[in-house]
Scaffold this motif. Structure first.
Motif, PDB file in Angstrom:
ATOM      1  N   TYR A  63      -6.224  36.259 -18.253  1.00 34.80           N
ATOM      2  CA  TYR A  63      -5.437  35.198 -17.618  1.00 34.80           C
ATOM      3  C   TYR A  63      -4.399  35.851 -16.711  1.00 34.80           C
ATOM      4  O   TYR A  63      -3.777  36.839 -17.100  1.00 34.80           O
ATOM      5  CB  TYR A  63      -4.722  34.343 -18.652  1.00 34.80           C
ATOM      6  CG  TYR A  63      -5.648  33.579 -19.574  1.00 34.80           C
ATOM      7  CD1 TYR A  63      -6.189  32.351 -19.206  1.00 34.80           C
ATOM      8  CD2 TYR A  63      -5.979  34.105 -20.824  1.00 34.80           C
ATOM      9  CE1 TYR A  63      -7.034  31.658 -20.060  1.00 34.80           C
ATOM     10  CE2 TYR A  63      -6.818  33.424 -21.684  1.00 34.80           C
ATOM     11  CZ  TYR A  63      -7.351  32.196 -21.295  1.00 34.80           C
ATOM     12  OH  TYR A  63      -8.198  31.512 -22.143  1.00 34.80           O
ATOM     13  N   ALA A  64      -4.202  35.291 -15.546  1.00 34.32           N
ATOM     14  CA  ALA A  64      -3.206  35.844 -14.626  1.00 34.32           C
ATOM     15  C   ALA A  64      -1.799  35.599 -15.141  1.00 34.32           C
ATOM     16  O   ALA A  64      -0.948  36.493 -15.119  1.00 34.32           O
ATOM     17  CB  ALA A  64      -3.384  35.240 -13.241  1.00 34.32           C
ATOM     18  N   HIS A  65      -1.544  34.376 -15.624  1.00 33.22           N
ATOM     19  CA  HIS A  65      -0.206  34.004 -16.080  1.00 33.22           C
ATOM     20  C   HIS A  65      -0.333  33.109 -17.312  1.00 33.22           C
ATOM     21  O   HIS A  65      -0.205  31.871 -17.203  1.00 33.22           O
ATOM     22  CB  HIS A  65       0.570  33.299 -14.972  1.00 33.22           C
ATOM     23  CG  HIS A  65       0.681  34.078 -13.708  1.00 33.22           C
ATOM     24  ND1 HIS A  65       1.466  35.215 -13.596  1.00 33.22           N
ATOM     25  CD2 HIS A  65       0.084  33.916 -12.493  1.00 33.22           C
ATOM     26  CE1 HIS A  65       1.355  35.698 -12.368  1.00 33.22           C
ATOM     27  NE2 HIS A  65       0.525  34.939 -11.692  1.00 33.22           N
ATOM     28  N   PRO A  66      -0.589  33.687 -18.489  1.00 31.38           N
ATOM     29  CA  PRO A  66      -0.830  32.870 -19.681  1.00 31.38           C
ATOM     30  C   PRO A  66       0.304  31.913 -20.030  1.00 31.38           C
ATOM     31  O   PRO A  66       0.053  30.748 -20.355  1.00 31.38           O
ATOM     32  CB  PRO A  66      -1.023  33.903 -20.790  1.00 31.38           C
ATOM     33  CG  PRO A  66      -1.282  35.186 -20.119  1.00 31.38           C
ATOM     34  CD  PRO A  66      -0.718  35.117 -18.750  1.00 31.38           C
ATOM     35  N   ALA A  67       1.555  32.389 -19.995  1.00 34.42           N
ATOM     36  CA  ALA A  67       2.677  31.530 -20.380  1.00 34.42           C
ATOM     37  C   ALA A  67       2.800  30.334 -19.432  1.00 34.42           C
ATOM     38  O   ALA A  67       3.025  29.204 -19.873  1.00 34.42           O
ATOM     39  CB  ALA A  67       3.979  32.333 -20.405  1.00 34.42           C
ATOM     40  N   ALA A  68       2.633  30.575 -18.137  1.00 33.48           N
ATOM     41  CA  ALA A  68       2.717  29.489 -17.167  1.00 33.48           C
ATOM     42  C   ALA A  68       1.556  28.507 -17.342  1.00 33.48           C
ATOM     43  O   ALA A  68       1.735  27.283 -17.242  1.00 33.48           O
ATOM     44  CB  ALA A  68       2.716  30.052 -15.752  1.00 33.48           C
ATOM     45  N   THR A  69       0.377  29.030 -17.595  1.00 31.53           N
ATOM     46  CA  THR A  69      -0.784  28.165 -17.819  1.00 31.53           C
ATOM     47  C   THR A  69      -0.580  27.323 -19.071  1.00 31.53           C
ATOM     48  O   THR A  69      -0.897  26.117 -19.088  1.00 31.53           O
ATOM     49  CB  THR A  69      -2.068  28.998 -17.951  1.00 31.53           C
ATOM     50  OG1 THR A  69      -2.223  29.796 -16.784  1.00 31.53           O
ATOM     51  CG2 THR A  69      -3.288  28.102 -18.115  1.00 31.53           C
ATOM     52  N   GLY A 135     -17.105  26.989 -18.715  1.00 30.43           N
ATOM     53  CA  GLY A 135     -15.825  26.353 -18.432  1.00 30.43           C
ATOM     54  C   GLY A 135     -14.590  27.121 -18.801  1.00 30.43           C
ATOM     55  O   GLY A 135     -13.477  26.603 -18.677  1.00 30.43           O
ATOM     56  N   TRP A 136     -14.757  28.369 -19.257  1.00 29.51           N
ATOM     57  CA  TRP A 136     -13.561  29.152 -19.566  1.00 29.51           C
ATOM     58  C   TRP A 136     -12.816  29.479 -18.266  1.00 29.51           C
ATOM     59  O   TRP A 136     -13.414  29.554 -17.191  1.00 29.51           O
ATOM     60  CB  TRP A 136     -13.952  30.435 -20.296  1.00 29.51           C
ATOM     61  CG  TRP A 136     -14.372  30.222 -21.720  1.00 29.51           C
ATOM     62  CD1 TRP A 136     -15.017  29.133 -22.227  1.00 29.51           C
ATOM     63  CD2 TRP A 136     -14.182  31.121 -22.813  1.00 29.51           C
ATOM     64  NE1 TRP A 136     -15.253  29.302 -23.568  1.00 29.51           N
ATOM     65  CE2 TRP A 136     -14.748  30.514 -23.965  1.00 29.51           C
ATOM     66  CE3 TRP A 136     -13.601  32.381 -22.946  1.00 29.51           C
ATOM     67  CZ2 TRP A 136     -14.743  31.122 -25.220  1.00 29.51           C
ATOM     68  CZ3 TRP A 136     -13.595  32.997 -24.196  1.00 29.51           C
ATOM     69  CH2 TRP A 136     -14.155  32.369 -25.323  1.00 29.51           C
ATOM     70  N   ALA A 137     -11.524  29.688 -18.366  1.00 30.48           N
ATOM     71  CA  ALA A 137     -10.673  29.890 -17.194  1.00 30.48           C
ATOM     72  C   ALA A 137     -11.170  31.036 -16.325  1.00 30.48           C
ATOM     73  O   ALA A 137     -11.664  32.047 -16.826  1.00 30.48           O
ATOM     74  CB  ALA A 137      -9.233  30.160 -17.635  1.00 30.48           C
ATOM     75  N   ALA A 138     -10.994  30.872 -15.020  1.00 27.50           N
ATOM     76  CA  ALA A 138     -11.427  31.894 -14.057  1.00 27.50           C
ATOM     77  C   ALA A 138     -10.239  32.399 -13.255  1.00 27.50           C
ATOM     78  O   ALA A 138     -10.302  32.538 -12.036  1.00 27.50           O
ATOM     79  CB  ALA A 138     -12.496  31.331 -13.134  1.00 27.50           C
ATOM     80  N   ASP A 139      -9.126  32.678 -13.959  1.00 29.97           N
ATOM     81  CA  ASP A 139      -7.918  33.139 -13.256  1.00 29.97           C
ATOM     82  C   ASP A 139      -7.367  34.454 -13.811  1.00 29.97           C
ATOM     83  O   ASP A 139      -6.240  34.490 -14.273  1.00 29.97           O
ATOM     84  CB  ASP A 139      -6.829  32.059 -13.332  1.00 29.97           C
ATOM     85  CG  ASP A 139      -6.360  31.808 -14.769  1.00 29.97           C
ATOM     86  OD1 ASP A 139      -7.091  32.155 -15.721  1.00 29.97           O
ATOM     87  OD2 ASP A 139      -5.252  31.288 -14.943  1.00 29.97           O
ATOM     88  N   PRO A 140      -8.066  35.573 -13.804  1.00 32.60           N
ATOM     89  CA  PRO A 140      -9.363  35.820 -13.179  1.00 32.60           C
ATOM     90  C   PRO A 140     -10.562  35.634 -14.098  1.00 32.60           C
ATOM     91  O   PRO A 140     -11.691  35.651 -13.652  1.00 32.60           O
ATOM     92  CB  PRO A 140      -9.241  37.294 -12.780  1.00 32.60           C
ATOM     93  CG  PRO A 140      -8.388  37.883 -13.850  1.00 32.60           C
ATOM     94  CD  PRO A 140      -7.399  36.823 -14.224  1.00 32.60           C
ATOM     95  N   GLY A 141     -10.325  35.494 -15.426  1.00 36.99           N
ATOM     96  CA  GLY A 141     -11.448  35.369 -16.333  1.00 36.99           C
ATOM     97  C   GLY A 141     -12.076  36.717 -16.642  1.00 36.99           C
ATOM     98  O   GLY A 141     -11.722  37.739 -16.059  1.00 36.99           O
TER      99      GLY A 141
END
Length: 499
Positions: A63-69, A135-141
Motif C-alpha cells: 500500500y502506498a499510504h495505508p494510514a490514509a487509505t 479486487g485487492w488494492a493496486a496502490d501499488p499492490g
C-alpha cells in the motif's frame, strides 16, 4: 491531581482471524473488519472522530499510504497519519506515541492498527490466482519490496547472517553455553515454554493454531517438525502465514467518561520505554544477552515505580524462544506467570510487525476480566528494537509516565577480522538443516587466536563442515560453543577440519 483530559486510556479493542483458514481478504479489509468488531464501545463514532491513525507495517500486500487509505475507509479526517516501517516493536511504540500525544494535548482520539493476509496470498499464489485480479488494492499492490540494507550489514550478509531463522539461534546457543545448560536441558526448557504458550492459544478465540500441544510433541524433530536452524524445530519458529488483524481505540479519560464509556471497559495506558541496539549484530558485545531488551524493561518499570511482583499479565514477544527466555530471566518473574497472553507466534500466529497489537488487545481483555497490571513487550529486527508498555485497571498516580522515543544502546564492540585459515574458538553458531533433516549449512561467529571476532559461513553443499559444527555431530547432542576448531578459508567460505 492529574488532569483527566491528559490521562490516556484504551476504550476499544477489536480482532479478526481466519483461525487456520485463509479469508481471501486483503490486509486493510481485515483491519477494517477488526475495527468494526471493537468491543466495549460503538466503534464507528469514535473512529470517525479519530485525529490520529497509525498502521503497523504490512508485509503481505503493498500500500502506498495505508494510514490514509484506512482513514478514508473509516470516513475520518485525522491530522496525524503514521505508516510505521517494518519492525515488531512498533505496536507498543505506536501505542506509547498515541498515549503521549493525548497526555500532551496533541490528540483526542487515536487509532492503532495492524494486520496481515499472508495465508491468503500464499493460498492464492499456490492455486494460480492473483489477488490483484480479485479486487485487492493496486496502490501499488503486489508483494512489498525491500532494500538489501534491511537484511543486515555487509559483513553480516557476507557471513550469511541475513534471516531471523539463522540469527536468533545464535543468541539461544550462546546463552546455553553461558549458563552451562546441556543441549538436552535447553530443548526441554524451550519445549515446555512453547507448550505453555499453546495452552494459552487454545483459549484465545483469535488463534491461528488453537490447539494445545505437549512439550514432547514440540521438542521432538520429525518430518512435520523438522529442525530449521539448531536448536529450533519448526514448532519454535514464528508462523507468518496467517490472516489476522487488530485495532485499538485510544482516547483521554475525560473524553471516555463524557461519552459514557463504562468504567469497567476503561484500561489505563501508563506508558512505556524503548531501546534500540546496533543494527550490526557483530558489533554487539555479547550474544548471551540483549542490552536493549533489558533497558526497555528496566526503564518501563522504573518510570512507573512498579515491581515485577505487581504484574499479573505478561506478554513477551516470542518469534523464537530466546526472546521470552531472556526477558523472564532478566525480570525474575514467577514460573507460574506464562509470558504470553496471546499464545505466542507459533501457536497464536505471527502476523509479523503487527503481532503485538493482538498482545495489547488480549491484555486489555484480561484487565477487563479482573487482572490489575499488564506488561507488554515487543521486539523488532534481530533483537535490535525493543519497546515495552504498561497497562492497568487504575490510573497511575503520576498520570502518563511513558517515553515513546527509544534510547540508543552502546557497546564495547569487539575487534573484528576476516576469517582466515587456522584455529578459532566458537563464540556461537547456527546450523541450518535440509528438508531431509540433515545439517546443511553452518553460520559461525568465533574468536581468532588474537581475540578478534570473525563471522563466516560454510559453503552450500559442504554438508560435512556443517555437520562438524552441529549439535548432532555425534549420536548424542553435544556442545560446540566454546570449543576450538580449525577452519580453512576457501573462496569466501570456510571449511571445517575434523576435530
Amino acid at each position: 491531581m492529574n488532569d483527566p483530559h491528559r490521562i490516556p486510556v484504551i476504550i476499544g479493542v477489536g480482532e479478526v482471524s481466519g483461525c487456520g483458514t485463509p479469508l481471501n481478504l486483503e490486509p486493510l479489509e481485515l483491519i477494517r473488519r477488526a475495527a468494526e468488531s471493537v468491543s466495549g464501545v460503538a466503534a464507528a463514532p469514535w473512529i470517525t472522530r479519530a485525529d490520529s491513525i497509525s498502521v503497523c507495517h504490512i508485509a503481505s500486500w503493498s500500500y502506498a499510504h495505508p494510514a490514509a487509505t484506512l482513514a478514508s475507509k473509516f470516513g475520518a479526517q485525522p491530522t496525524d497519519l503514521f505508516d510505521a516501517p517494518i519492525g515488531g516493536q512498533w505496536p507498543t511504540r505506536l501505542l506509547d506515541r498515541a498515549a503521549s500525544r493525548i497526555a500532551f494535548g496533541e490528540s483526542t482520539v487515536a487509532v492503532v492498527a495492524g494486520g496481515e493476509a499472508q495465508a491468503s496470498v500464499s493460498a492464492m499464489t499456490k492455486s494460480g490466482r492473483n489477488p490483484a485480479d480479485e479486487g485487492w488494492a493496486a496502490d501499488p499492490g503486489g508483494p512489498p519490496s525491500f532494500d538489501l540494507d534491511q537484511l543486515g550489514s555487509p559483513a553480516m550478509q557476507l557471513a550469511g547472517l541475513i534471516t531471523p531463522v539463522r540469527i536468533y539461534p545464535l543468541f539461544e546457543n550462546r546463552l546455553r553455553f553461558e549458563i552451562s545448560e546441556s543441549p538436552q536441558a535447553q530443548m526441554a526448557r524451550c519445549s515446555e515454554l512453547y507448550a505453555a504458550f499453546s495452552r494459552v492459544a487454545e483459549s484465545n478465540p483469535y488463534s491461528w493454531n488453537g490447539k494445545a500441544r505437549t512439550a514432547e510433541d514440540i521438542g521432538t524433530p520429525s518430518q512435520k517438525n523438522r529442525v530449521v536452524c539448531e536448536p529450533y524445530p519448526l514448532s519454535m519458529n514464528a508462523m507468518p502465514f496467517v490472516d489476522q488483524a487488530a485495532c485499538l481505540i485510544v482516547t483521554s479519560l475525560a473524553e471516555a467518561r463524557e461519552h459514557g464509556v463504562p468504567e469497567d471497559d476503561i484500561v489505563y495506558v501508563w506508558g512505556g520505554a524503548g531501546a534500540d541496539d546496533t543494527t550490526d549484530i557483530l558489533d554487539r558485545s555479547s550474544f548471551g544477552r540483549s542490552r536493549a531488551l533489558e533497558s526497555s524493561l528496566d526503564r518501563t518499570l522504573h518510570a512507573a515505580s512498579t515491581g515485577v511482583d505487581e504484574i499479573d499479565v505478561l506478554d513477551v514477544y516470542s518469534c523464537f524462544p530466546i526472546v521470552p527466555t531472556l526477558a523472564t530471566r532478566h525480570l525474575g518473574t514467577l514460573e507460574s506467570l506464562v509470558p504470553s497472553v496471546t499464545g505466542g507466534h507459533s501457536s497464536f500466529g505471527g502476523p509479523l510487525s503487527s503481532h503485538s497489537v493482538h498482545s495489547i488487545a488480549a491484555s486489555v481483555r484480561a484487565i477487563r476480566a479482573g487482572k490489575h497490571c499488564a506488561l507488554v513487550h515487543a521486539n523488532g529486527g534481530y533483537m535490535t528494537y525493543q519497546h515495552s508498555i504498561l497497562l492497568a485497571d487504575i490510573e497511575h498516580s503520576n498520570g502518563y509516565i511513558g517515553s515513546p522515543e527509544p534510547v540508543a544502546v552502546e557497546h564495547d564492540s569487539p575487534a573484528r577480522a576476516h576469517a582466515e585459515s587456522g584455529d578459532v574458538t566458537v563464540e556461537t553458531v547456527s546450523v541450518e538443516h535440509s528438508r531431509q533433516q540433515e545439517p546443511a549449512q553452518a553460520f559461525l561467529v568465533a574468536r581468532d587466536t588474537h581475540g578478534r571476532r570473525i563471522a563466516a559461513q560454510t559453503a552450500p553443499g559442504d554438508t560435512e563442515s556443517a555437520r562438524r559444527l552441529s549439535l548432532y555431530r555425534t549420536s548424542t547432542p553435544t556442545e560446540i560453543v566454546g570449543t576450538t576448531i580449525t577452519i580453512e578459508s576457501v573462496e569466501g567460505h570456510i571449511r571445517v577440519r575434523e576435530h
